[in-house]
Write an enzyme that holds these catalytic residues in place. Structure first.
Site, mmCIF file in Angstrom:
data_model
loop_
_atom_site.group_PDB
_atom_site.id
_atom_site.type_symbol
_atom_site.label_atom_id
_atom_site.label_comp_id
_atom_site.label_asym_id
_atom_site.label_seq_id
_atom_site.Cartn_x
_atom_site.Cartn_y
_atom_site.Cartn_z
ATOM 1 C CG ASN A 1 7.543 5.316 1.456
ATOM 2 O OD1 ASN A 1 8.778 6.306 1.148
ATOM 3 N ND2 ASN A 1 7.044 4.678 2.037
ATOM 4 C CB THR B 1 8.064 -4.160 -3.950
ATOM 5 O OG1 THR B 1 6.980 -4.528 -2.971
ATOM 6 C CG2 THR B 1 8.253 -6.113 -5.057
ATOM 7 C CB SER C 1 8.421 -1.755 -6.403
ATOM 8 O OG SER C 1 8.897 -1.088 -5.420
ATOM 9 C CG HIS D 1 3.185 4.825 1.553
ATOM 10 N ND1 HIS D 1 3.961 4.694 2.589
ATOM 11 C CD2 HIS D 1 3.647 6.240 2.198
ATOM 12 C CE1 HIS D 1 4.414 4.735 3.645
ATOM 13 N NE2 HIS D 1 3.679 6.079 3.847
ATOM 14 N N GLY E 1 3.823 -2.714 -3.476
ATOM 15 C CA GLY E 1 3.349 -4.594 -4.973
ATOM 16 C C GLY E 1 3.709 -3.909 -5.702
ATOM 17 C CG ASP F 1 6.887 2.005 5.715
ATOM 18 O OD1 ASP F 1 6.930 2.898 5.845
ATOM 19 O OD2 ASP F 1 7.341 0.910 5.020
ATOM 20 C CG HIS F 2 3.007 1.408 6.302
ATOM 21 N ND1 HIS F 2 1.901 2.303 5.788
ATOM 22 C CD2 HIS F 2 3.554 1.450 5.523
ATOM 23 C CE1 HIS F 2 2.387 2.750 4.873
ATOM 24 N NE2 HIS F 2 2.932 2.049 4.840
HETATM 25 P P1 13P Z 1 6.412 -0.925 -2.297
HETATM 26 O O1 13P Z 1 7.058 -1.383 -2.053
HETATM 27 O O2 13P Z 1 5.725 -0.457 -3.593
HETATM 28 O O3 13P Z 1 8.043 -0.592 -3.294
HETATM 29 O O4 13P Z 1 6.061 -0.105 -1.988
HETATM 30 C C1 13P Z 1 6.939 0.859 -0.334
HETATM 31 C C2 13P Z 1 6.098 1.314 0.847
HETATM 32 O O5 13P Z 1 5.172 2.240 0.175
HETATM 33 C C3 13P Z 1 6.512 1.315 2.190
HETATM 34 O O6 13P Z 1 5.358 2.155 2.298
#
Ligand code: 13P
Length: 277
Positions: free
Chosen positions: A230, A233, A211, A208, A181, A82-83
């Site tokens: 994704n 959080t 959450s 992304h 977040g 991720d990223h």
């Molecule tokens: P959240 O933590 O907001 O669920 O985002 C996750 C994310 O995009 C990881 O790349």
């Protein structure tokens, strides 16, 4: 079964017009709970290792754990970076057995983003792995991945045309007002911009910051064409809150069991939403 690439699960999602959940894994126990859930729900899934876990020295160990656990699962599972922050980090992930990588060049100029993505594509293709890239800013801060919130910018449609014309990625993350977040209030997602992006590309689109996005907005995003969402959080929070709920007598395994139960419930609720069950 053996791990698969993201290409395979995104094709599955595209056929069904659903989104594949990409859950971040930070501990062995979260990994156990996630893989038990995807097996129980018979849901293909992406298990992602993020930058905080990598800074904590867990890239290879979490990769091994996910590969090991996925071997006992009958649905396709992708092990995803991720990223990804650099070509070097992508190489480390591929050497650790990841079947999919993200290269996040969203802070770079379009030309530099294309250049680094092209480099990653060459390396990933040689390793048989899939590649996700990003355009536009995903707001908020997570794992120290942050853009400047005071200057939010949505993905530019012409950038999508130019980028996808230059590099053939397997998935494209787009900034449409989404943030890592938890959101303060209802998220301000620009679905019109998402539709405009969808109209100019067939590359599967990624949301992304999953959450805290309400169910109706998730449904709209999927209807427009989001195929991967994704969630990090809410998975971590579920684990911590579950553990705390059972902390009264300080028994480690009671706490871990409660944490894993909470992760299973959270993951199942996302699967139900993303697969429109
Ligand atoms: P959240 O933590 O907001 O669920 O985002 C996750 C994310 O995009 C990881 O790349």
């Amino acid at each position: 079964m053996a791990l698969v690439t993201m290409r395979e699960v995104l094709a599955w999602a595209q056929e069904r017009k659903v989104a594949i959940p990409a859950f971040n894994v930070d501990t062995l126990e979260i990994g156990q709970a996630l893989l038990e859930t995807v097996e129980a729900e018979q849901c293909p899934a992406i298990i992602a290792v993020g930058q905080a876990a990598i800074r904590d020295g867990k890239l290879a160990a979490l990769g091994k754990i996910v590969s090991h656990l996925a071997a006992d699962v009958s649905v396709p599972v992708v092990l995803h970076l991720d990223h990804g922050q650099s070509v070097e980090q992508v190489v480390q992930a591929l050497c650790a057995g990841f079947t999919s990588v993200m290269i996040d060049g969203s802070r770079l100029s379009l030309e530099d983003n294309i250049a680094v993505t092209r480099q990653v594509l060459q390396i990933a293709q040689a390793a048989g792995a899939s590649v996700e890239a990003e355009l536009g800013a995903i707001l908020g801060a997570e794992d120290n991945i942050a853009h400047d919130d005071s200057k939010p910018f949505l993905v530019r449609v012409q950038d999508v045309v130019d980028f996808t014309g230059a590099v053939q990625v397997d998935a494209l993350a787009v900034g449409i007002g989404n943030a890592h977040g938890l959101y303060k209030g209802r998220p301000n997602l620009d679905f019109q911009r998402l539709q405009e992006v969808k109209d100019v590309t067939n590359v599967p689109l990624v949301l992304h910051g999953g959450s805290g996005i309400p169910g109706d907005m998730i449904q709209t995003a999927i209807e427009i064409g989001i195929r991967k969402i994704n969630v990090a959080t809410e998975i971590r929070m579920a684990y911590v809150q579950g553990m705390l709920s059972a902390s009264a007598n300080g028994d480690y395994y009671e706490m871990v069991t409660a944490g894993k139960d909470a992760v299973r419930q959270m993951a199942k609720s996302k699967i139900d939403l993303f697969l429109r069950r």
